[in-house]
Write a protein that holds these residues in place. Structure first.
Motif, PDB file in Angstrom:
ATOM      1  N   ALA A 127       0.821  -1.214   0.000  1.00 49.22           N
ATOM      2  CA  ALA A 127       0.000   0.000   0.000  1.00 49.22           C
ATOM      3  C   ALA A 127       0.854   1.263   0.000  1.00 49.22           C
ATOM      4  CB  ALA A 127      -0.930  -0.009   1.209  1.00 49.22           C
ATOM      5  N   ALA A 128       2.019   1.199   0.670  1.00 47.48           N
ATOM      6  CA  ALA A 128       2.918   2.355   0.679  1.00 47.48           C
ATOM      7  C   ALA A 128       3.462   2.634  -0.721  1.00 47.48           C
ATOM      8  CB  ALA A 128       4.065   2.113   1.659  1.00 47.48           C
ATOM      9  N   LEU A 129       3.687   1.558  -1.479  1.00 47.64           N
ATOM     10  CA  LEU A 129       4.184   1.710  -2.843  1.00 47.64           C
ATOM     11  C   LEU A 129       3.069   2.044  -3.830  1.00 47.64           C
ATOM     12  CD1 LEU A 129       6.622  -1.358  -2.892  1.00 47.64           C
ATOM     13  CD2 LEU A 129       7.237   1.064  -2.641  1.00 47.64           C
ATOM     14  N   ARG A 130       1.900   1.428  -3.623  1.00 49.19           N
ATOM     15  CA  ARG A 130       0.760   1.650  -4.527  1.00 49.19           C
ATOM     16  C   ARG A 130      -0.515   1.864  -3.710  1.00 49.19           C
ATOM     17  NH1 ARG A 130       1.260   0.505  -9.997  1.00 49.19           N
ATOM     18  NH2 ARG A 130      -0.801   1.518  -9.989  1.00 49.19           N
ATOM     19  N   PRO A 131      -0.732   3.080  -3.212  1.00 44.26           N
ATOM     20  CA  PRO A 131      -1.935   3.354  -2.415  1.00 44.26           C
ATOM     21  C   PRO A 131      -3.229   3.166  -3.200  1.00 44.26           C
ATOM     22  CG  PRO A 131      -0.704   5.378  -2.898  1.00 44.26           C
ATOM     23  CD  PRO A 131       0.167   4.242  -3.282  1.00 44.26           C
ATOM     24  N   ASP A 132      -3.167   3.314  -4.513  1.00 46.81           N
ATOM     25  CA  ASP A 132      -4.372   3.115  -5.330  1.00 46.81           C
ATOM     26  C   ASP A 132      -4.851   1.668  -5.279  1.00 46.81           C
ATOM     27  OD1 ASP A 132      -1.869   2.733  -6.715  1.00 46.81           O
ATOM     28  OD2 ASP A 132      -3.003   2.390  -8.560  1.00 46.81           O
ATOM     29  N   TRP A 133      -3.927   0.733  -5.126  1.00 43.27           N
ATOM     30  CA  TRP A 133      -4.313  -0.678  -4.999  1.00 43.27           C
ATOM     31  C   TRP A 133      -5.081  -0.898  -3.705  1.00 43.27           C
ATOM     32  CZ3 TRP A 133       0.725  -3.775  -6.584  1.00 43.27           C
ATOM     33  CH2 TRP A 133       0.966  -3.556  -7.962  1.00 43.27           C
ATOM     34  N   LEU A 134      -4.639  -0.257  -2.629  1.00 42.75           N
ATOM     35  CA  LEU A 134      -5.311  -0.401  -1.342  1.00 42.75           C
ATOM     36  C   LEU A 134      -6.706   0.219  -1.397  1.00 42.75           C
ATOM     37  CD1 LEU A 134      -5.166  -1.330   1.597  1.00 42.75           C
ATOM     38  CD2 LEU A 134      -4.240   0.929   2.175  1.00 42.75           C
ATOM     39  N   THR A 135      -6.829   1.349  -2.066  1.00 39.13           N
ATOM     40  CA  THR A 135      -8.138   1.997  -2.208  1.00 39.13           C
ATOM     41  C   THR A 135      -9.107   1.095  -2.954  1.00 39.13           C
ATOM     42  OG1 THR A 135      -7.103   4.192  -2.228  1.00 39.13           O
ATOM     43  CG2 THR A 135      -9.341   4.021  -3.103  1.00 39.13           C
ATOM     44  N   ALA A 136      -8.627   0.500  -4.042  1.00 40.94           N
ATOM     45  CA  ALA A 136      -9.472  -0.402  -4.829  1.00 40.94           C
ATOM     46  C   ALA A 136      -9.865  -1.628  -4.014  1.00 40.94           C
ATOM     47  CB  ALA A 136      -8.741  -0.822  -6.103  1.00 40.94           C
ATOM     48  N   TYR A 137      -8.937  -2.125  -3.215  1.00 39.83           N
ATOM     49  CA  TYR A 137      -9.202  -3.300  -2.374  1.00 39.83           C
ATOM     50  C   TYR A 137     -10.251  -2.981  -1.309  1.00 39.83           C
ATOM     51  CZ  TYR A 137      -8.422  -6.679   1.375  1.00 39.83           C
ATOM     52  OH  TYR A 137      -8.591  -7.611   2.354  1.00 39.83           O
ATOM     53  N   ASN A 138     -10.105  -1.838  -0.638  1.00 40.43           N
ATOM     54  CA  ASN A 138     -11.065  -1.447   0.396  1.00 40.43           C
ATOM     55  C   ASN A 138     -12.460  -1.256  -0.178  1.00 40.43           C
ATOM     56  OD1 ASN A 138      -9.164  -1.491   2.467  1.00 40.43           O
ATOM     57  ND2 ASN A 138      -8.600   0.651   2.187  1.00 40.43           N
ATOM     58  N   THR A 139     -12.522  -0.674  -1.369  1.00 44.66           N
ATOM     59  CA  THR A 139     -13.816  -0.495  -2.048  1.00 44.66           C
ATOM     60  C   THR A 139     -14.458  -1.835  -2.358  1.00 44.66           C
ATOM     61  OG1 THR A 139     -13.051   1.574  -3.052  1.00 44.66           O
ATOM     62  CG2 THR A 139     -14.968   0.504  -4.058  1.00 44.66           C
ATOM     63  N   LEU A 140     -13.635  -2.777  -2.810  1.00 49.56           N
ATOM     64  CA  LEU A 140     -14.127  -4.126  -3.120  1.00 49.56           C
ATOM     65  C   LEU A 140     -14.664  -4.814  -1.872  1.00 49.56           C
ATOM     66  CD1 LEU A 140     -14.368  -6.464  -5.195  1.00 49.56           C
ATOM     67  CD2 LEU A 140     -12.064  -7.154  -4.515  1.00 49.56           C
ATOM     68  N   MET A 141     -13.949  -4.709  -0.764  1.00 51.06           N
ATOM     69  CA  MET A 141     -14.380  -5.346   0.478  1.00 51.06           C
ATOM     70  C   MET A 141     -15.682  -4.735   0.998  1.00 51.06           C
ATOM     71  SD  MET A 141     -12.296  -7.828   1.253  1.00 51.06           S
ATOM     72  CE  MET A 141     -12.359  -8.136  -0.514  1.00 51.06           C
ATOM     73  N   GLU A 142     -15.814  -3.428   0.875  1.00 50.55           N
ATOM     74  CA  GLU A 142     -17.040  -2.761   1.313  1.00 50.55           C
ATOM     75  C   GLU A 142     -18.229  -3.179   0.459  1.00 50.55           C
ATOM     76  OE1 GLU A 142     -16.382   1.419   1.363  1.00 50.55           O
ATOM     77  OE2 GLU A 142     -14.795   1.330   2.872  1.00 50.55           O
ATOM     78  N   SER A 143     -18.022  -3.261  -0.854  1.00 46.70           N
ATOM     79  CA  SER A 143     -19.110  -3.649  -1.751  1.00 46.70           C
ATOM     80  C   SER A 143     -19.525  -5.100  -1.539  1.00 46.70           C
ATOM     81  CB  SER A 143     -18.703  -3.435  -3.219  1.00 46.70           C
ATOM     82  OG  SER A 143     -17.641  -4.310  -3.574  1.00 46.70           O
ATOM     83  N   ALA A 144     -18.584  -5.912  -1.044  1.00 47.88           N
ATOM     84  CA  ALA A 144     -18.890  -7.320  -0.772  1.00 47.88           C
ATOM     85  C   ALA A 144     -19.554  -7.519   0.586  1.00 47.88           C
ATOM     86  CB  ALA A 144     -17.610  -8.151  -0.841  1.00 47.88           C
ATOM     87  N   GLY A 145     -19.659  -6.440   1.379  1.00 47.74           N
ATOM     88  CA  GLY A 145     -20.366  -6.510   2.651  1.00 47.74           C
ATOM     89  C   GLY A 145     -19.523  -6.889   3.842  1.00 47.74           C
ATOM     90  N   TYR A 146     -18.185  -6.807   3.732  1.00 48.82           N
ATOM     91  CA  TYR A 146     -17.332  -7.215   4.845  1.00 48.82           C
ATOM     92  C   TYR A 146     -17.352  -6.218   6.005  1.00 48.82           C
ATOM     93  CZ  TYR A 146     -15.374 -11.274   2.517  1.00 48.82           C
ATOM     94  OH  TYR A 146     -15.224 -12.501   1.935  1.00 48.82           O
ATOM     95  N   GLY A 147     -17.973  -5.075   5.787  1.00 49.76           N
ATOM     96  CA  GLY A 147     -18.104  -4.137   6.896  1.00 49.76           C
ATOM     97  C   GLY A 147     -19.117  -4.602   7.923  1.00 49.76           C
ATOM     98  N   ASP A 148     -20.055  -5.438   7.500  1.00 47.82           N
ATOM     99  CA  ASP A 148     -21.094  -5.966   8.389  1.00 47.82           C
ATOM    100  C   ASP A 148     -21.345  -7.424   8.006  1.00 47.82           C
ATOM    101  OD1 ASP A 148     -23.109  -6.221  10.236  1.00 47.82           O
ATOM    102  OD2 ASP A 148     -24.636  -5.262   8.992  1.00 47.82           O
ATOM    103  N   VAL A 149     -20.604  -8.333   8.620  1.00 52.63           N
ATOM    104  CA  VAL A 149     -20.634  -9.738   8.227  1.00 52.63           C
ATOM    105  C   VAL A 149     -21.958 -10.386   8.635  1.00 52.63           C
ATOM    106  CG1 VAL A 149     -19.496 -11.972   8.457  1.00 52.63           C
ATOM    107  CG2 VAL A 149     -18.138  -9.873   8.467  1.00 52.63           C
ATOM    108  N   ASN A 150     -22.650 -10.994   7.660  1.00 51.00           N
ATOM    109  CA  ASN A 150     -23.889 -11.717   7.944  1.00 51.00           C
ATOM    110  C   ASN A 150     -23.646 -13.224   7.825  1.00 51.00           C
ATOM    111  OD1 ASN A 150     -23.854 -12.292   5.168  1.00 51.00           O
ATOM    112  ND2 ASN A 150     -25.187 -10.554   4.706  1.00 51.00           N
TER     113      ASN A 150
END
Length: 280
Positions: A127-150
């Protein structure tokens, strides 16, 4: 020629896994579009537009993963059992460990914890080398619902994903490739495919690192019997206890990472010594 054939056989499970994702995804996207067509009316442009928006629907993504995970477990479970389990029953050396000793259980538990720190370090450097990769990853995790696991997400993440991934990568791919390559190349190969199948850079990189350790367990444990619980525990900690890992690193990052790396090395040594065949 036999070795070349085995190497190409090691690619087939990964290709089938990708094909299975497509086979599940396309019909589900059409169903999703038809169910949500609403006031736009039944027209091609409206359906295409809804299909494109399905990826941002966490419920849709989780349902697709659930179906895909069940089918993967069924298909690859039967494949692995018929090719690598049933023909070799009763052939293991009598002096080779078979069960779960206290040392083995502790090694698996400590490795699952230690690998959280290793993958956190890998993600941090990436992430330090490519912060855009981390942003894309966090967006993916949020869209998959990992913020509130059911329940659906929990079943897939803790049961279906580890089981099916171990069957494919440390089971079929590892075993086929091992007939063609030395262990270290086989381990890199299956871990590389394991990383690539995740489809994004951040997950791919830490999955590659995780895959190397799981491949080590598979090799010394002579199968996926021990890599499966290690993978399950790793996912459980990542889903429900990642805040505790972040808390320890927030106090002193260097000390926490050093302790995590030491814990990982100790777990690997513990597992290795427990599965070293003792001469009669």
């Amino acid at each position: 020629m036999k070795k070349i054939g085995c190497f190409f056989k090691s690619i087939v499970p990964c290709l089938i896994l990708i094909l299975l994702q497509v086979v599940v995804l396309i019909p589900m996207e059409v169903v999703y579009a038809l169910r949500n067509i609403g006031d736009t009316g039944f027209n091609v442009s409206g359906i295409v537009s809804l299909i494109g928006s399905s990826a941002s629907d966490a419920s849709f993504s989780q349902t697709v993963n659930l179906i895909y995970g069940c089918l993967s477990l069924l298909i690859f479970g039967i494949w692995y059992h018929r090719v690598f389990v049933r023909p070799f029953r009763g052939r293991r050396a009598e002096n080779y460990p078979r069960g779960f000793s206290f040392h083995t259980i502790m090694a698996i538990l400590l490795l699952a914890i230690g690998m959280q720190y290793v993958t956190t370090l890998v993600v941090g450097v990436t992430a330090a080398l490519r912060p855009d990769w981390l942003t894309a990853y966090n967006t993916l995790m949020e869209s998959a619902g990992y913020g509130d696991v059911n329940l659906i997400l929990a079943v897939y993440t803790v049961i279906l994903a580890p089981l099916s991934e171990e069957l494919v990568f440390r089971g079929l791919i590892f075993r086929y490739a091992r007939h063609a390559l030395p262990f270290w190349l086989t381990n890199i190969w299956q871990a590389l495919l394991f990383g690539l199948i995740h489809g994004n850079f951040i997950q791919g990189i830490y999955a590659f690192v995780l895959g190397l350790f799981l491949g080590f367990i598979c090799h010394h444990g002579r199968g996926i019997k021990y890599s499966i619980p290690a993978h399950i525990l790793f996912n459980i900690i990542g889903v429900w206890y990642s805040d505790l890992i972040e808390l320890t690193t927030s106090f002193n990052y260097a000390v926490a990472m050093g302790a995590g790396l030491a814990l990982t090395i100790f777990a690997v040594w513990l597992f290795y010594t427990d599965f070293t065949v003792k001469e009669s």
